[in-house]
Design an enzyme around this catalytic site. Structure first.
Site, PDB file in Angstrom:
ATOM      1  N   LYS A 256     -32.646  81.458  99.395  1.00 24.15           N
ATOM      2  CA  LYS A 256     -31.953  80.805  98.283  1.00 24.15           C
ATOM      3  C   LYS A 256     -30.685  80.164  98.802  1.00 24.15           C
ATOM      4  CE  LYS A 256     -29.412  83.029  95.058  1.00 24.15           C
ATOM      5  NZ  LYS A 256     -28.171  82.259  94.842  1.00 24.15           N
TER       6      LYS A 256
ATOM      7  N   ASP B 194     -30.352  76.997  94.168  1.00 23.23           N
ATOM      8  CA  ASP B 194     -29.756  77.672  92.999  1.00 23.23           C
ATOM      9  C   ASP B 194     -28.453  76.979  92.616  1.00 23.23           C
ATOM     10  OD1 ASP B 194     -28.961  79.620  91.133  1.00 23.23           O
ATOM     11  OD2 ASP B 194     -28.239  80.993  92.676  1.00 23.23           O
TER      12      ASP B 194
ATOM     13  N   LYS C 242     -27.885  75.873  89.314  1.00 26.96           N
ATOM     14  CA  LYS C 242     -27.604  76.232  87.911  1.00 26.96           C
ATOM     15  C   LYS C 242     -26.988  75.078  87.122  1.00 26.96           C
ATOM     16  CE  LYS C 242     -26.688  81.149  88.865  1.00 26.96           C
ATOM     17  NZ  LYS C 242     -26.479  81.222  90.320  1.00 26.96           N
TER      18      LYS C 242
ATOM     19  N   ASP D  15     -25.319  70.579  81.747  1.00 26.31           N
ATOM     20  CA  ASP D  15     -24.550  69.403  81.319  1.00 26.31           C
ATOM     21  C   ASP D  15     -25.346  68.727  80.205  1.00 26.31           C
ATOM     22  OD1 ASP D  15     -22.782  67.126  81.280  1.00 26.31           O
ATOM     23  OD2 ASP D  15     -22.325  67.473  83.393  1.00 26.31           O
TER      24      ASP D  15
ATOM     25  N   THR E 252     -26.524  88.013  85.695  1.00 25.21           N
ATOM     26  CA  THR E 252     -26.647  89.473  85.862  1.00 25.21           C
ATOM     27  C   THR E 252     -25.292  90.154  86.035  1.00 25.21           C
ATOM     28  OG1 THR E 252     -27.281  88.907  88.134  1.00 25.21           O
ATOM     29  CG2 THR E 252     -29.009  89.636  86.679  1.00 25.21           C
TER      30      THR E 252
ATOM     31  N   ARG F 129     -26.185  90.370  99.086  1.00 25.15           N
ATOM     32  CA  ARG F 129     -25.348  91.221  99.911  1.00 25.15           C
ATOM     33  C   ARG F 129     -26.035  92.454 100.492  1.00 25.15           C
ATOM     34  NH1 ARG F 129     -20.740  90.681  95.461  1.00 25.15           N
ATOM     35  NH2 ARG F 129     -22.662  90.310  94.294  1.00 25.15           N
TER      36      ARG F 129
HETATM   37  O1  C5P Z   1     -25.259  89.567  96.658  1.00 22.95           O
HETATM   38  P1  C5P Z   1     -26.139  89.644  95.469  1.00 22.95           P
HETATM   39  O2  C5P Z   1     -27.469  90.353  95.740  1.00 22.95           O
HETATM   40  O3  C5P Z   1     -25.450  90.147  94.231  1.00 22.95           O
HETATM   41  O4  C5P Z   1     -26.539  88.121  95.213  1.00 22.95           O
HETATM   42  C1  C5P Z   1     -27.216  87.697  94.057  1.00 22.95           C
HETATM   43  C2  C5P Z   1     -27.406  86.220  94.120  1.00 22.95           C
HETATM   44  O5  C5P Z   1     -28.120  85.793  92.969  1.00 22.95           O
HETATM   45  C3  C5P Z   1     -26.126  85.404  94.182  1.00 22.95           C
HETATM   46  O6  C5P Z   1     -26.384  84.303  95.042  1.00 22.95           O
HETATM   47  C4  C5P Z   1     -25.932  84.919  92.754  1.00 22.95           C
HETATM   48  O7  C5P Z   1     -25.322  83.643  92.727  1.00 22.95           O
HETATM   49  C5  C5P Z   1     -27.357  84.823  92.265  1.00 22.95           C
HETATM   50  N1  C5P Z   1     -27.554  84.947  90.824  1.00 22.95           N
HETATM   51  C6  C5P Z   1     -27.184  86.063  90.102  1.00 22.95           C
HETATM   52  N2  C5P Z   1     -27.408  86.131  88.751  1.00 22.95           N
HETATM   53  C7  C5P Z   1     -28.006  85.136  88.132  1.00 22.95           C
HETATM   54  C8  C5P Z   1     -28.409  84.005  88.851  1.00 22.95           C
HETATM   55  C9  C5P Z   1     -28.173  83.951  90.218  1.00 22.95           C
HETATM   56  O8  C5P Z   1     -26.676  87.004  90.676  1.00 22.95           O
HETATM   57  N3  C5P Z   1     -28.281  85.233  86.839  1.00 22.95           N
END
Ligand code: C5P
Length: 234
Positions: free
Chosen positions: A32, A59, A61, A64, A119, A211
């Site tokens: 991603k 990603d 998002k 607009d 999330t 992460r």
């Molecule tokens: O590091 P972590 O596992 O929290 O990363 C989650 C990834 O998913 C990040 O790149 C974040 O931008 C993305 N994301 C998210 N929640 C969403 C959409 C995308 O955490 N609803």
């Protein structure tokens, strides 16, 4: 549609991203690219990762007015991405316009999915900051139903909401789920989280893991652990 693990490559440069992926001994994980990396490197990072054989979820998002999103999606349709997204909060009209913009002259297009509620958002913050007072699951299900009506392929939601989305929109409607942590990890800024194994049990189609893999001492081992929990285990 097969289940898969998507690694969130939240890095500030192509150099760091490629060095990270070089640690994956010949494997080509689904990756991603988010805002940080895309704003730093532009379309060339997408091209480089596609040339290296990765599937790419872009990603960005988008959110607009419909015409602006439609035109932006038409630009993204020229990249060989596999999946991209927008915010369902932009309305059905915006999502339909996006789908049309993303569809190439030959009728093909990347998968298009809608972010429901991030999330990182809790029920409390949704109520107090953005004045949405319905239960999270009902909000996510309604946004998913809107996305389905607009002809999209699925949503981004927490794995905890995958059952409700599949119930509302059918099992063929994709749930792409960030907010995934190993049982022994820190949550960070995420609120609605669960483990890869639990995400699988809840029916998520893809998990997006950042992460827990990028910050691991051995990212390849952490990726393998995700695959084992999410794809292989029963
Ligand atoms: O590091 P972590 O596992 O929290 O990363 C989650 C990834 O998913 C990040 O790149 C974040 O931008 C993305 N994301 C998210 N929640 C969403 C959409 C995308 O955490 N609803």
């Amino acid at each position: 549609m097969g289940k898969d693990v998507i690694i969130a490559c939240d890095f500030e440069s192509a150099e760091k991203t490629l060095a990270f992926l070089d640690r994956f001994d010949g494997k080509k994980p689904y990756v991603k690219i988010g805002m940080e990396l895309y704003y730093a490197e532009g379309p060339s990072i997408v091209k480089q990762l596609k040339e290296r054989g990765h599937r790419v979820f872009l990603d960005l998002k988008l959110h607009d007015i419909p015409n602006t999103v439609k035109k932006a999606m038409a630009v993204l349709s020229t990249l060989k991405i596999d999946m991209c997204n927008l915010h369902a909060a932009g309305t059905k009209e915006m999502m339909e316009a996006a789908r049309k913009g993303l569809t190439r002259a030959d009728g093909t297009r990347p998968l298009l999915i809608a972010v429901t509620q991030l999330t990182s958002t809790t029920q409390e913050r949704m109520e107090t900051d953005i004045l949405i007072e319905k239960p999270m699951e009902a909000v996510v299900s309604q946004y998913a139903a809107n996305a389905k009506e607009a002809g999209l392929d699925g949503v981004v939601c927490s794995p905890l909401e995958s059952p409700a989305v599949h119930h509302a929109c059918g099992n063929g409607f994709l749930t792409v789920t960030p907010g995934v942590r190993f049982a022994d990890d820190e949550k960070g800024d995420q609120a609605r989280v669960t483990t890869p194994a639990r995400a699988k049990a809840l029916g998520s189609d893809y998990i997006v893991v950042g992460r827990s893999i990028t910050g691991a001492q051995d990212p390849e081992a952490a990726y393998e652990r995700c695959l084992k929990e999410f794809v292989d285990s029963i």
